[in-house]
Design an enzyme around this catalytic site. Sequence first.
Site, mmCIF file in Angstrom:
data_model
loop_
_atom_site.group_PDB
_atom_site.id
_atom_site.type_symbol
_atom_site.label_atom_id
_atom_site.label_comp_id
_atom_site.label_asym_id
_atom_site.label_seq_id
_atom_site.Cartn_x
_atom_site.Cartn_y
_atom_site.Cartn_z
ATOM 1 N N GLU A 177 2.540 10.775 13.264
ATOM 2 C CA GLU A 177 2.912 9.364 13.324
ATOM 3 C C GLU A 177 3.938 9.061 14.410
ATOM 4 O OE1 GLU A 177 4.443 5.724 10.380
ATOM 5 O OE2 GLU A 177 4.050 7.725 9.566
ATOM 6 N N LYS A 193 -0.287 4.161 6.703
ATOM 7 C CA LYS A 193 -0.282 4.002 5.247
ATOM 8 C C LYS A 193 -1.715 4.175 4.758
ATOM 9 C CE LYS A 193 3.751 3.636 3.646
ATOM 10 N NZ LYS A 193 4.189 4.709 2.744
#
Length: 388
Positions: A177, A193
């Site tokens: 990420e 997410k």
Amino acid sequence: MVLEGFPEVARRPLEERTPAAAGVHTAGYVGVLPYDLGAEGEIGRPATKGMCWIRYENALIFDHESRRWDVLGNPPLDAILENLARSSVQRGHRVGGVESVLGRDGYTKAVSRGIEYIRAGDVYQVNLAHELRGAFSGSTRSAFAAMASACVPAFGAYLELPDAAGERCCVLSLSPELFLDVDGDLVSTRPMKGTRPGSSDPRVLERSEKDRAELNMIIDLMRNDLGRVCRFGTIRVDAHRSIERHGKDQSSSILQATGVVSGRVRGSISLADVMHAAFPGGSITGAPKLRAMQIIEELEVSPRGIYCGSIGYIDDAGRSQFNIAIRTAIVKGSPGNAARDDIDAGTISFRVGAGIVADSDPGEEWSETLVKAAAIRSIATIKDDTQR
């Protein structure tokens, strides 16, 4: 040179810095920002103590796309080769079975409490993690090589930090990420997410309304954070949601839902200002951020440290990139020998978390955290590795 606090280049207005041409590398700093910096200060105004910045002026740089090496400055090749020759990689690493400090029952109870806070209106979402811990000895470079081979991290990092009080600390980050990418006045972030095992059907994650809602909340949070430092009208959601595969193959990979938000900073804004506005990343706190962080502090049994902080670089020309330090192992212990990567009688810590919302099921959230443990599972057995 090792510094605490933002280096001068990070405090200079971004509009005064001219990015280097594509493919041209400049000197700069590699930095580590622990998550707890944000927890200690007023939200958006983290303290600076605890940061670690290491200056680099000479480097060997490998471009994974072109498969070519480049040289910055005048790296001491003889010293580098000697360092590699002294490495403990050849004798490998040994990791005992890792075990959750909270355990399944402790974690699901924390999730249940988090759901109570959500239903009471305190937060919309809160990210809760637990720590996997075990014994470690041998070469941290060997362990990182094995983990990176399995996970192929998009924003990975390996650091051997300066010894403190006779203890060695190495950071093995397999992060997929991106927290912040800053190029001139353009800043972007890629929150994640929604997670599924790589062997599952991507369409299941794509159709999940719960995971879609989680990502939408964090995209809104990041739009708000960047809006504090960006020019009016420049904030964009460049990608609302895409399903990405991270890992070597289906058996060792995971599927992640990712969004992209960008904006152009106002005049006089520095990288330090951008960090103050957005750190720590919303994907690992929840929303609203301040209350979510307070709940995290209550329900998690120990400070996160580097986990969920950021690792990255700032170059002298104005380019910066920082990850979210998830899928990140911290190895500590007494020095085994002269090699910087050798740990004797140490411990390995690897934390995993999940975003909790009103309709979360505690048992399913536990299972999701273990899906995210693919990196540590590549070098160790996880005790109580129960997934529903």
